[in-house]
Design a protein around this motif. Structure first.
Motif, mmCIF file in Angstrom:
data_model
loop_
_atom_site.group_PDB
_atom_site.id
_atom_site.type_symbol
_atom_site.label_atom_id
_atom_site.label_comp_id
_atom_site.label_asym_id
_atom_site.label_seq_id
_atom_site.Cartn_x
_atom_site.Cartn_y
_atom_site.Cartn_z
ATOM 1 N N ALA A 281 87.726 51.931 -24.797
ATOM 2 C CA ALA A 281 88.781 51.643 -23.807
ATOM 3 C C ALA A 281 88.854 50.136 -23.583
ATOM 4 N N TYR B 58 89.304 48.805 -20.760
ATOM 5 C CA TYR B 58 88.530 48.537 -19.547
ATOM 6 C C TYR B 58 87.087 48.162 -19.935
ATOM 7 N N HIS C 41 99.183 43.737 -23.713
ATOM 8 C CA HIS C 41 100.632 44.004 -23.747
ATOM 9 C C HIS C 41 101.390 43.149 -24.758
ATOM 10 N N ASP D 110 93.248 38.492 -22.726
ATOM 11 C CA ASP D 110 93.522 39.936 -22.777
ATOM 12 C C ASP D 110 94.971 40.117 -23.223
HETATM 13 C C1 LIG Z 1 96.106 43.918 -19.231
HETATM 14 C C2 LIG Z 1 95.281 45.151 -19.421
HETATM 15 N N1 LIG Z 1 94.000 45.029 -19.793
HETATM 16 C C3 LIG Z 1 93.214 46.103 -19.956
HETATM 17 C C4 LIG Z 1 93.684 47.376 -19.765
HETATM 18 C C5 LIG Z 1 92.754 48.533 -19.915
HETATM 19 O O1 LIG Z 1 92.923 49.136 -21.170
HETATM 20 P P1 LIG Z 1 92.563 50.676 -21.378
HETATM 21 O O2 LIG Z 1 93.687 51.463 -20.795
HETATM 22 O O3 LIG Z 1 92.436 50.835 -22.852
HETATM 23 O O4 LIG Z 1 91.278 50.932 -20.659
HETATM 24 C C6 LIG Z 1 95.033 47.548 -19.369
HETATM 25 C C7 LIG Z 1 95.658 48.858 -19.110
HETATM 26 O O5 LIG Z 1 95.263 49.901 -19.153
HETATM 27 C C8 LIG Z 1 95.842 46.414 -19.191
HETATM 28 O O6 LIG Z 1 97.112 46.533 -18.787
#
Ligand SMILES: Cc1ncc(COP(=O)(O)O)c(C=O)c1O
Length: 402
Positions: free
Chosen positions: A123, A125, A224, A221
């Motif tokens: 993920a 996150y 998007h 990060d």
């Molecule tokens: C900018 C950003 N970083 C990280 C994440 C987390 O990614 P994931 O959903 O794969 O945990 C998200 C959205 O979920 C996000 O919008």
């Protein structure tokens, strides 16, 4: 007795006595503030024309920017991946869960982004939790973060003992001042590339220049921007002409434009080895299912070769911007698939989202704490899977409701 203040900042006059009373009181306060969230159940795969809670809906609410989540070749790659490698990875990467499917994906991502090496996470996150607190772990270190960074970057910074500095959104002069005043041993600048609720692009070239000048790490990060921006969808850094560099760590997710799930961190061979050896959210979690790695590898191939999807998405963005120009609500300036329509008050955003829902249109209302108080909005999210007719239908509905 003084009024109690709970975690979300509400004052509670009659302090509840039991655990259940406390939770009920907090939920009531969320409801009173227009902040209760509701999940919508999908009864079909995630496509713009979806069945939601038994109704046919036109959805503008996903991060599937290239329309790959239901792509037949990616579905086939996932099914084949499950047959080849099984349904689960069975362990963390460093125990016995690191399969060839992961290794292939990591190699392809490194080639695609131009960095030495990548680590795949299950993920985004977890990927974000891995980077900042591992690079800046101690009290002598400092983290410099844009105020509108995604929650996972904020939580990542909280895991570190380093000094925290949050600069106003996109304010490079403020960041420069903070860096100049800092005597930290290790400095980490961390920013979303495309801000998830605003859709705007961080000043990446300025961030990189400041990182160079103050000898800081730059953690980006690109959840998007990956797949959407830059030549062949290589992402926001490529879009801004910034080449891979040993001081940059790039994180991007595979659950948005790539249409699958998980994430990766790309960087120098040294930095990636350091994360692999030290990042707790890499070490202490089960590896992504290998079938997803196989699907993401296929997705990467489509991202790289299918320029028509990005061209179509750009045309839809222009169509929406032109169509919304005369509305009483303003679209935030954004050149990405994230087009936020600003309503301000929570109730207004919620009411407009509900009115659209009744007309068969699904656009999410975004409220605090996801965005700052007073900036509630509809987050219109476009996808290459939308047609011009779909966008026209949304514009017409918004005009009528205005
Ligand atoms: C900018 C950003 N970083 C990280 C994440 C987390 O990614 P994931 O959903 O794969 O945990 C998200 C959205 O979920 C996000 O919008």
């Amino acid at each position: 007795m003084p009024a109690a203040r709970n975690k979300v900042g509400f004052t509670m006059k009659n302090t509840p006595r039991t655990r259940e009373q406390l939770l009920s009181a907090r939920l009531r306060q969320l409801a009173d503030a227009g902040l209760m969230r509701q999940r919508r159940r999908l009864d079909s795969p995630l496509t713009p024309h979806a069945i939601m809670e038994g109704q046919k809906m036109l959805a503008f609410a996903s991060n599937d920017y290239l329309g790959l989540a239901a792509h037949p070749d990616i579905i086939a790659a996932m099914a084949q991946g499950a047959r080849d490698w099984g349904a689960g990875s069975g362990a963390s990467h460093l125990i016995s869960g690191h399969l060839k499917a992961h290794e292939t994906l990591e190699r392809r991502l490194a080639e695609f982004t131009g960095f030495d090496r990548c680590l795949v996470f299950s993920a985004g996150y977890l990927a974000n939790l891995a980077v900042t607190p591992t690079l800046a772990a101690g009290r002598d270190d400092a983290i410099f973060a844009d105020r509108l960074n995604h929650a996972s970057l904020i939580d990542a910074a909280r895991l570190s003992r380093a000094r925290q500095h949050r600069y106003p959104h996109g304010d490079m002069a403020a960041l420069e001042r903070l860096l100049a005043q800092s005597a930290a041993k290790t400095k980490v600048i961390v920013s979303d590339a495309v801000f998830s609720m605003d859709g705007d692009l961080a000043p990446l070239s300025d961030l990189f220049r400041l990182a160079e000048r103050f000898d800081a790490w730059l953690v980006i990060d690109d959840a998007h921007g990956f797949g959407v921006l830059g030549p062949e969808g290589r992402g926001s850094l490529a879009h801004c002409g910034i080449r891979p560099h040993p001081r940059i760590l790039l994180m991007a997710t595979l659950g948005k434009a790539a249409g699958t799930s998980g994430a990766f961190v790309a960087g120098s061979a040294l930095a990636i080895e350091y994360l692999l050896q030290n990042a707790r959210s890499y070490i202490f979690t089960t590896a992504q299912p290998p079938a997803i790695a196989a699907a993401a590898t296929k997705s990467l191939e489509i991202i790289q070769n299918d320029e028509a999807r990005r061209a179509h998405l750009r045309a839809l963005i222009r169509q929406l911007q032109t169509g919304c120009a005369a509305l009483p609500w303003r679209l935030l300036p954004s050149e990405t698939a994230i087009q936020p329509l600003m309503l301000g008050e929570n109730d207004k955003a919620l009411a407009l989202s509900q009115q659209l829902w009744r007309r068969g249109l699904w656009v999410a209302a975004i409220r605090p704490p996801t965005v700052p108080p007073g900036t509630a909005r509809l987050r219109i999210s476009l996808s290459a899977a939308h047609g011009e007719n779909d966008v026209a239908e949304l514009i017409n509905a918004l005009r009528e409701l205005a």
